[in-house]
Design a protein around this motif. Structure first.
Motif, PDB file in Angstrom:
ATOM      1  N   ASP A   1      21.889  31.853  44.013  1.00  0.00           N
ATOM      2  CA  ASP A   1      22.787  30.723  43.803  1.00  0.00           C
ATOM      3  C   ASP A   1      23.179  30.133  45.153  1.00  0.00           C
ATOM      4  OD1 ASP A   1      24.917  32.293  44.889  1.00  0.00           O
ATOM      5  OD2 ASP A   1      25.116  33.273  42.940  1.00  0.00           O
ATOM      6  N   ASP A   2      23.922  29.028  45.105  1.00  0.00           N
ATOM      7  CA  ASP A   2      24.251  28.308  46.337  1.00  0.00           C
ATOM      8  C   ASP A   2      25.655  28.625  46.849  1.00  0.00           C
ATOM      9  OD1 ASP A   2      25.591  27.144  44.281  1.00  0.00           O
ATOM     10  OD2 ASP A   2      25.148  25.072  44.838  1.00  0.00           O
ATOM     11  N   LYS A   3      26.210  29.748  46.429  1.00  0.00           N
ATOM     12  CA  LYS A   3      27.543  30.101  46.892  1.00  0.00           C
ATOM     13  C   LYS A   3      27.489  30.597  48.335  1.00  0.00           C
ATOM     14  CE  LYS A   3      29.317  31.351  42.331  1.00  0.00           C
ATOM     15  NZ  LYS A   3      29.900  32.427  41.491  1.00  0.00           N
ATOM     16  N   LEU A   4      28.580  30.356  49.059  1.00  0.00           N
ATOM     17  CA  LEU A   4      28.661  30.835  50.436  1.00  0.00           C
ATOM     18  C   LEU A   4      28.670  32.358  50.473  1.00  0.00           C
ATOM     19  CD1 LEU A   4      31.386  28.462  51.904  1.00  0.00           C
ATOM     20  CD2 LEU A   4      28.955  28.407  52.409  1.00  0.00           C
ATOM     21  N   PHE A   5      28.198  32.895  51.576  1.00  0.00           N
ATOM     22  CA  PHE A   5      28.233  34.332  51.787  1.00  0.00           C
ATOM     23  C   PHE A   5      29.648  34.713  52.216  1.00  0.00           C
ATOM     24  CE2 PHE A   5      23.950  35.287  51.104  1.00  0.00           C
ATOM     25  CZ  PHE A   5      23.711  36.626  51.359  1.00  0.00           C
ATOM     26  N   LEU A   6      30.592  34.597  51.295  1.00  0.00           N
ATOM     27  CA  LEU A   6      31.989  34.833  51.647  1.00  0.00           C
ATOM     28  C   LEU A   6      32.242  36.281  52.034  1.00  0.00           C
ATOM     29  CD1 LEU A   6      33.885  32.667  49.011  1.00  0.00           C
ATOM     30  CD2 LEU A   6      33.475  32.176  51.414  1.00  0.00           C
ATOM     31  N   GLY A   7      31.435  37.195  51.492  1.00  0.00           N
ATOM     32  CA  GLY A   7      31.608  38.596  51.860  1.00  0.00           C
ATOM     33  C   GLY A   7      31.411  38.822  53.345  1.00  0.00           C
ATOM     34  N   VAL A   8      30.539  38.034  53.955  1.00  0.00           N
ATOM     35  CA  VAL A   8      30.307  38.138  55.393  1.00  0.00           C
ATOM     36  C   VAL A   8      31.431  37.452  56.165  1.00  0.00           C
ATOM     37  CG1 VAL A   8      28.722  37.564  57.268  1.00  0.00           C
ATOM     38  CG2 VAL A   8      27.822  38.225  55.028  1.00  0.00           C
ATOM     39  N   VAL A   9      31.898  36.332  55.643  1.00  0.00           N
ATOM     40  CA  VAL A   9      32.909  35.544  56.349  1.00  0.00           C
ATOM     41  C   VAL A   9      34.243  36.270  56.430  1.00  0.00           C
ATOM     42  CG1 VAL A   9      34.227  33.396  56.324  1.00  0.00           C
ATOM     43  CG2 VAL A   9      31.811  33.380  55.720  1.00  0.00           C
ATOM     44  N   ILE A  10      34.685  36.848  55.327  1.00  0.00           N
ATOM     45  CA  ILE A  10      36.040  37.396  55.268  1.00  0.00           C
ATOM     46  C   ILE A  10      36.096  38.907  55.456  1.00  0.00           C
ATOM     47  CG2 ILE A  10      36.774  35.526  53.751  1.00  0.00           C
ATOM     48  CD1 ILE A  10      36.594  37.438  51.405  1.00  0.00           C
ATOM     49  N   ALA A  11      34.960  39.560  55.669  1.00  0.00           N
ATOM     50  CA  ALA A  11      34.974  41.014  55.853  1.00  0.00           C
ATOM     51  C   ALA A  11      35.735  41.373  57.125  1.00  0.00           C
ATOM     52  CB  ALA A  11      33.548  41.551  55.919  1.00  0.00           C
ATOM     53  N   TYR A  12      36.596  42.362  57.040  1.00  0.00           N
ATOM     54  CA  TYR A  12      37.380  42.771  58.204  1.00  0.00           C
ATOM     55  C   TYR A  12      36.493  43.270  59.338  1.00  0.00           C
ATOM     56  CZ  TYR A  12      41.617  42.545  55.363  1.00  0.00           C
ATOM     57  OH  TYR A  12      42.654  42.115  54.582  1.00  0.00           O
ATOM     58  N   THR A  13      35.328  43.788  59.002  1.00  0.00           N
ATOM     59  CA  THR A  13      34.438  44.344  60.022  1.00  0.00           C
ATOM     60  C   THR A  13      33.551  43.297  60.685  1.00  0.00           C
ATOM     61  OG1 THR A  13      32.859  44.868  58.264  1.00  0.00           O
ATOM     62  CG2 THR A  13      34.370  46.615  58.940  1.00  0.00           C
ATOM     63  N   ASN A  14      33.625  42.068  60.234  1.00  0.00           N
ATOM     64  CA  ASN A  14      32.843  40.992  60.836  1.00  0.00           C
ATOM     65  C   ASN A  14      33.223  40.857  62.312  1.00  0.00           C
ATOM     66  OD1 ASN A  14      31.796  38.530  61.714  1.00  0.00           O
ATOM     67  ND2 ASN A  14      32.174  37.506  59.776  1.00  0.00           N
ATOM     68  N   PRO A  15      32.255  40.993  63.245  1.00  0.00           N
ATOM     69  CA  PRO A  15      32.598  40.922  64.677  1.00  0.00           C
ATOM     70  C   PRO A  15      33.255  39.609  65.074  1.00  0.00           C
ATOM     71  CG  PRO A  15      30.207  40.862  64.335  1.00  0.00           C
ATOM     72  CD  PRO A  15      30.819  41.241  63.036  1.00  0.00           C
ATOM     73  N   LEU A  16      32.840  38.507  64.453  1.00  0.00           N
ATOM     74  CA  LEU A  16      33.482  37.228  64.758  1.00  0.00           C
ATOM     75  C   LEU A  16      34.922  37.207  64.269  1.00  0.00           C
ATOM     76  CD1 LEU A  16      30.608  34.690  63.975  1.00  0.00           C
ATOM     77  CD2 LEU A  16      31.586  35.221  66.207  1.00  0.00           C
ATOM     78  N   LEU A  17      35.156  37.833  63.123  1.00  0.00           N
ATOM     79  CA  LEU A  17      36.521  37.897  62.599  1.00  0.00           C
ATOM     80  C   LEU A  17      37.401  38.775  63.487  1.00  0.00           C
ATOM     81  CD1 LEU A  17      38.040  36.740  60.163  1.00  0.00           C
ATOM     82  CD2 LEU A  17      37.688  38.910  59.005  1.00  0.00           C
ATOM     83  N   VAL A  18      36.828  39.839  64.025  1.00  0.00           N
ATOM     84  CA  VAL A  18      37.571  40.686  64.968  1.00  0.00           C
ATOM     85  C   VAL A  18      37.939  39.885  66.213  1.00  0.00           C
ATOM     86  CG1 VAL A  18      37.447  42.729  66.438  1.00  0.00           C
ATOM     87  CG2 VAL A  18      36.496  42.802  64.134  1.00  0.00           C
ATOM     88  N   LEU A  19      36.980  39.114  66.723  1.00  0.00           N
ATOM     89  CA  LEU A  19      37.243  38.269  67.892  1.00  0.00           C
ATOM     90  C   LEU A  19      38.325  37.238  67.582  1.00  0.00           C
ATOM     91  CD1 LEU A  19      36.509  37.379  70.769  1.00  0.00           C
ATOM     92  CD2 LEU A  19      34.726  35.922  69.767  1.00  0.00           C
ATOM     93  N   GLU A  20      38.249  36.635  66.404  1.00  0.00           N
ATOM     94  CA  GLU A  20      39.274  35.668  65.999  1.00  0.00           C
ATOM     95  C   GLU A  20      40.651  36.322  65.968  1.00  0.00           C
ATOM     96  OE1 GLU A  20      38.219  33.766  62.281  1.00  0.00           O
ATOM     97  OE2 GLU A  20      36.099  33.938  62.793  1.00  0.00           O
ATOM     98  N   ALA A  21      40.725  37.505  65.366  1.00  0.00           N
ATOM     99  CA  ALA A  21      42.008  38.191  65.219  1.00  0.00           C
ATOM    100  C   ALA A  21      42.609  38.546  66.578  1.00  0.00           C
ATOM    101  CB  ALA A  21      41.827  39.452  64.371  1.00  0.00           C
ATOM    102  N   VAL A  22      41.779  39.046  67.493  1.00  0.00           N
ATOM    103  CA  VAL A  22      42.278  39.433  68.817  1.00  0.00           C
ATOM    104  C   VAL A  22      42.770  38.211  69.582  1.00  0.00           C
ATOM    105  CG1 VAL A  22      41.619  40.386  71.056  1.00  0.00           C
ATOM    106  CG2 VAL A  22      40.867  41.514  68.959  1.00  0.00           C
ATOM    107  N   CYS A  23      41.997  37.131  69.555  1.00  0.00           N
ATOM    108  CA  CYS A  23      42.393  35.912  70.276  1.00  0.00           C
ATOM    109  C   CYS A  23      43.669  35.311  69.689  1.00  0.00           C
ATOM    110  CB  CYS A  23      41.264  34.888  70.236  1.00  0.00           C
ATOM    111  SG  CYS A  23      39.849  35.317  71.267  1.00  0.00           S
ATOM    112  N   LEU A  24      43.757  35.282  68.373  1.00  0.00           N
ATOM    113  CA  LEU A  24      44.960  34.739  67.743  1.00  0.00           C
ATOM    114  C   LEU A  24      46.164  35.631  68.030  1.00  0.00           C
ATOM    115  CD1 LEU A  24      46.066  32.489  65.931  1.00  0.00           C
ATOM    116  CD2 LEU A  24      45.569  33.941  63.954  1.00  0.00           C
ATOM    117  N   PHE A  25      45.949  36.947  68.041  1.00  0.00           N
ATOM    118  CA  PHE A  25      47.025  37.888  68.335  1.00  0.00           C
ATOM    119  C   PHE A  25      47.560  37.674  69.751  1.00  0.00           C
ATOM    120  CE2 PHE A  25      48.200  42.110  70.072  1.00  0.00           C
ATOM    121  CZ  PHE A  25      49.312  42.347  69.288  1.00  0.00           C
ATOM    122  N   ILE A  26      46.654  37.540  70.719  1.00  0.00           N
ATOM    123  CA  ILE A  26      47.071  37.324  72.107  1.00  0.00           C
ATOM    124  C   ILE A  26      47.779  35.981  72.248  1.00  0.00           C
ATOM    125  CG2 ILE A  26      46.233  36.998  74.466  1.00  0.00           C
ATOM    126  CD1 ILE A  26      43.996  38.968  73.840  1.00  0.00           C
TER     127      ILE A  26
END
Length: 215
Positions: A86-111
């Motif tokens: 189907d044409d749904k986004l890979f949301l499991g990759v986007v919102i997973a806590y272990t996603n390295p980009l999400l970790v980078l986002e969280a650290v930068c936003l935290f700082i």
């Protein structure tokens, strides 16, 4: 620092490959990943962080968010084009806590938030009081019993109009946060009460354990 980077590479980069959970991270809901995040936070507290401008941290946050969405969109295109899915986004990759980009986002936003100027003393005290309690909101929602109850409970939100949907999601998020903080506050009160009564006094516990049996 090297140990933390190696751990992030193993658990975040290799552990976030879709369709595999070789380290049992459960998308970031495992004690192992929680321990990894504690190590990252402890390092930032003990050794600090690069003193870049606030706009740089905010820029990295938005760029990582954009890259995250682009990768998700690309994976969706591959899924439709070659795997006939189907044409749904890979949301499991986007919102997973272990996603390295999400970790980078969280650290930068935290700082960025750490360096955000807050002049109001009342607001400073409120944030200092709520911050430790906010972890209770995370524990509440990840509790297996609670998670089973709320799974599928919000499907009716999908029929709302966009603006009402945004307001409903934000409102529910705030309610969950307040409920978690309240429960954690009550828990702290109970443990303080038990501690003042000597139930958690190490001397009392030691005397009970070392007292010879009278039978």
């Amino acid at each position: 620092m090297k140990i933390i980077l190696a751990g992030l590479f193993l658990f975040s980069v290799l552990g976030s490959i879709p369709g595999s959970d070789r380290y049992g991270l459960a998308g970031g809901y495992s004690i192992l990943w929680l321990l990894m995040m504690y190590l990252v936070g402890a390092y930032l507290k003990l050794h600090g962080y690069p003193h870049l401008k606030n706009v740089v941290y905010l820029g990295i946050y938005f760029l990582a968010s954009l890259a995250n969405l682009l990768i998700s969109d690309s994976l969706s295109w591959v899924k439709v084009r070659f795997l006939h899915g189907d044409d749904k986004l890979f949301l499991g990759v986007v919102i997973a806590y272990t996603n390295p980009l999400l970790v980078l986002e969280a650290v930068c936003l935290f700082i960025w938030l750490l360096r955000f100027p807050i002049k109001s003393l009342w607001l400073q005290k409120s944030l200092l009081s709520l911050s430790p309690l906010s972890f209770g909101a995370y524990l509440l929602q990840t509790n297996p019993f609670v998670y089973t109850i709320i799974t599928g409970a919000y499907t009716r939100l999908s029929i709302m109009k966009p603006w009402w949907l945004v307001l409903a999601v934000l409102g529910l998020a705030i309610l969950w946060l307040l409920a978690g903080c309240l429960l954690d506050y009550v828990r702290n009160l109970i443990f303080r009460k038990l501690k003042t009564q000597g139930m958690f006094n190490h001397k009392v516990i030691k005397s009970i354990l070392t007292e010879p049996s009278r039978t």
